[in-house]
Design an enzyme around this catalytic site. Structure first.
Site, PDB file in Angstrom:
ATOM      1  N   SER A  50       0.788  -1.243   0.000  1.00  0.00           N
ATOM      2  CA  SER A  50       0.000   0.000   0.000  1.00  0.00           C
ATOM      3  C   SER A  50       0.815   1.285   0.000  1.00  0.00           C
ATOM      4  CB  SER A  50      -0.964   0.015   1.193  1.00  0.00           C
ATOM      5  OG  SER A  50      -0.253   0.206   2.398  1.00  0.00           O
ATOM      6  N   LYS A  88       0.473   4.925   6.679  1.00  0.00           N
ATOM      7  CA  LYS A  88      -0.054   5.683   5.543  1.00  0.00           C
ATOM      8  C   LYS A  88       0.558   7.087   5.550  1.00  0.00           C
ATOM      9  CE  LYS A  88      -3.179   2.484   4.493  1.00  0.00           C
ATOM     10  NZ  LYS A  88      -2.785   1.486   3.525  1.00  0.00           N
TER      11      LYS A  88
END
Length: 197
Positions: A50, A88
């Site tokens: 990701s 993230k």
């Protein structure tokens, strides 16, 4: 009764004292390392795609747990939506309006388009879904750098905070990749975010 010469007594005391001192220093070193890991720095392993190509599967990063407030562009580790450690990039902070997308298919924060080519996965695009959110105070809008492989704020809009995460759930800011050694680098905030007000 035997009597040991004074020199031999000093040598024996010296050897025992050196061992005790070495053990004491070893214990102090272990305690300091444990305190640093508990309160200052922690290591995390990257398990998914990701955050490609910024972070690859198997990379190990150092996280600063005394980072202060998260800022736009920071890469943060936080307690994720499934109660797992998650990593993230912060795209917007409390009070910001984050939107996808403008006429050139760029994400905007407070009307300022983000130039994401320096970190966005090379075969990806800013977002496949349109959205416009005002990030609540005390919360962060986070996205992966490999957008099509990232279950980030966009995938959790039905939850409290409409996909944003509480700032209080942030464990720390990723400051460097330290393993594998061939990829060792400092992780800095992209310049694009400096234009956002």
């Amino acid at each position: 009764m035997t009597v040991e010469p004074e020199v031999e007594k000093k040598e024996k005391r010296g050897k025992g004292g050196g061992l005790r001192e070495s053990l004491f220093l070893l214990v102090c070193g272990v305690v300091v390392a444990m305190l640093l890991q508990a309160f200052v720095f922690q290591s995390f392993w990257i398990p998914s795609e990701s955050m490609q190509n910024t972070l690859l599967v198997g990379d190990r990063v150092v996280v600063n747990k005394l980072h202060g407030d998260s800022e736009r562009g920071d890469i943060v580790v936080f307690r994720g939506w499934n109660n797992e450690d998650t990593i993230k990039r912060v795209i917007a902070v409390g009070g910001d309006t984050v939107k996808c997308c403008d006429a050139k298919k760029r994400i905007t924060v407070n009307g300022v388009p983000l130039e994401e080519s320096s970190y966005l996965f090379s075969e990806d695009f800013p977002s496949g879904e349109s959205f416009e959110k005002v990030v609540p105070q005390g919360r962060l809008w986070v996205m992966g750098d490999h957008r099509t492989a990232s279950a980030d704020s966009r995938a959790h809009e039905e939850r409290l905070g409409e996909g944003s995460i509480p700032e209080s759930d942030v464990i720390g800011r990723a400051v460097a990749i330290y393993w594998p050694f061939s990829r060792a680098t400092v992780l800095s905030r992209p310049e694009s975010f400096l234009k956002v007000r």
